[in-house]
Write an enzyme that holds these catalytic residues in place. Structure first.
Site, short mmCIF file in Angstrom:
data_model
loop_
_atom_site.label_atom_id
_atom_site.label_comp_id
_atom_site.label_asym_id
_atom_site.label_seq_id
_atom_site.Cartn_x
_atom_site.Cartn_y
_atom_site.Cartn_z
N GLY A 1 -10.74 -4.78 5.65
CA GLY A 1 -11.60 -5.48 6.59
C GLY A 1 -11.85 -6.93 6.24
O GLY A 1 -12.88 -7.50 6.61
N ASP B 1 0.84 -1.20 0.00
CA ASP B 1 0.00 0.00 0.00
C ASP B 1 0.86 1.24 0.00
O ASP B 1 1.63 1.48 0.94
CB ASP B 1 -0.88 0.01 1.26
CG ASP B 1 -2.00 -1.01 1.17
OD1 ASP B 1 -2.80 -0.91 0.22
OD2 ASP B 1 -2.06 -1.89 2.04
N GLY C 1 -5.24 0.64 7.70
CA GLY C 1 -5.57 -0.77 7.94
C GLY C 1 -6.53 -0.86 9.12
O GLY C 1 -6.78 0.14 9.82
N GLY C 2 -7.07 -2.02 9.34
CA GLY C 2 -7.87 -2.27 10.54
C GLY C 2 -9.27 -1.70 10.55
O GLY C 2 -9.89 -1.60 11.61
N GLY D 1 -6.85 4.31 3.19
CA GLY D 1 -6.03 5.18 4.04
C GLY D 1 -5.47 4.49 5.28
O GLY D 1 -4.39 4.84 5.74
N ASP E 1 -10.35 -5.37 -0.84
CA ASP E 1 -9.31 -4.83 0.06
C ASP E 1 -9.97 -4.01 1.16
O ASP E 1 -10.62 -3.00 0.88
CB ASP E 1 -8.37 -3.95 -0.79
CG ASP E 1 -7.22 -3.36 0.01
OD1 ASP E 1 -7.05 -3.72 1.19
OD2 ASP E 1 -6.49 -2.53 -0.56
N SER F 1 -4.56 -6.69 8.78
CA SER F 1 -4.57 -6.95 10.23
C SER F 1 -4.86 -8.39 10.60
O SER F 1 -4.27 -8.91 11.54
CB SER F 1 -5.62 -6.08 10.93
OG SER F 1 -5.88 -4.92 10.24
C1 DX5 Z 1 -6.30 0.48 3.13
C2 DX5 Z 1 -5.36 -0.47 2.42
C3 DX5 Z 1 -5.51 -1.90 2.77
C4 DX5 Z 1 -5.29 -2.22 4.21
C5 DX5 Z 1 -5.86 -3.58 4.51
O1 DX5 Z 1 -6.15 1.73 2.57
O2 DX5 Z 1 -5.58 -0.36 1.03
O3 DX5 Z 1 -4.70 -2.70 1.93
O4 DX5 Z 1 -3.93 -2.19 4.58
O5 DX5 Z 1 -5.79 -3.78 5.89
P1 DX5 Z 1 -6.93 -4.52 6.69
O6 DX5 Z 1 -6.95 -5.93 6.19
O7 DX5 Z 1 -6.46 -4.40 8.10
O8 DX5 Z 1 -8.21 -3.81 6.43
ZN ZN Z 2 -4.58 -1.76 -0.32
#
Ligand code: DX5
Ligand code: ZN
Length: 216
Positions: free
Chosen positions: A175, A32, A142-143, A140, A173, A196
């Site tokens: 959650g 990312d 993760g999590g 923007g 992509d 995550s």
């Molecule tokens: C968010 C990113 C994702 C994120 C995924 O902007 O594009 O790739 O890191 O992380 P999780 O699986 O924790 O939602």
């Molecule tokens: Zn991503």
């Protein structure tokens, strides 16, 4: 296919975390890239991608480019040696230009769309893509929690691809865990970006194995 997002791995032990995932059968990572403008966060630069490819030459590096400064940022990641690059539909007035640029540089092509963008907008570009990335959270961070409305958007996208007589994989992509992987798989996704759930829940190997059971 599971594509772990290293954004949620331990930055001080990145190669350890990547190796653990590779040992569990992972052959593509999702990297990312955030520019602090298209999204309110910052992440990695092209050096990370160069180092990744030097350390793991046989493993795929998929770049999710969250930037609307494509003139500067996109060529940097192409030069860094990524295998596939997905830029955002919302990030440019001229997606066709960048799709041709990627083709000319032998980089596989993906296009990402935000949860607030109508799925129909990507229709004209489908024939020039290797995959479509349907964001299941606002990009923007993760999590975040998987947005439920993604399910109907996935079905719409899947039907659109079928109507165009294409065989184009859909990636999701944001959650994604065991439950939301199943839900999005049943709605038509075949590539699952997972951050995550893999990197922030104890054993990386156990987490990958749990997901692999659902990814059939
Ligand atoms: C968010 C990113 C994702 C994120 C995924 O902007 O594009 O790739 O890191 O992380 P999780 O699986 O924790 O939602
Ligand atoms: Zn991503």
């Amino acid at each position: 296919m599971i594509a772990p997002s290293i954004l949620n791995a331990d930055n001080m032990h990145l190669s350890r975390d990547i190796k653990a995932a590779i040992e569990s059968g992972i052959d593509r990572f999702h990297i990312d890239i955030m520019d602090g403008y298209f999204v309110p966060n910052l992440s990695y630069g092209p050096e990370l991608v160069k180092d990744f490819k030097r350390s793991f030459p046989l493993t795929g590096a998929e770049i999710h480019l969250m930037s609307n400064n494509l003139k500067i940022t996109l060529p940097l990641f192409v030069e860094a040696g990524c295998d596939l690059l997905e830029f955002h539909y919302e990030a440019t007035d001229n997606p066709s230009y960048w799709l041709k640029y990627l083709k000319d540089h032998n980089v596989r092509r993906g296009m990402a769309i935000n949860p607030s963008t109508p799925v129909q907008k990507v229709r004209p570009f489908l024939k020039d893509l290797d995959q479509v990335l349907l964001m299941t959270v606002k990009p923007g961070f993760g999590g975040q929690k998987f947005e439920e409305k993604s399910v109907e958007r996935l079905v719409e996208l899947k039907n659109m691809i079928k109507a165009e007589n294409l065989n184009l994989p859909i990636e999701v992509d944001g959650g994604i865990d065991r439950e939301t992987l199943k839900i999005s798989r049943d709605a038509g996704a075949t590539i699952f970006v997972v951050g995550s759930y893999i990197f922030k829940n104890g054993s990386i190997k156990d987490q990958v194995m749990k997901l692999k059971k659902e990814d059939k």
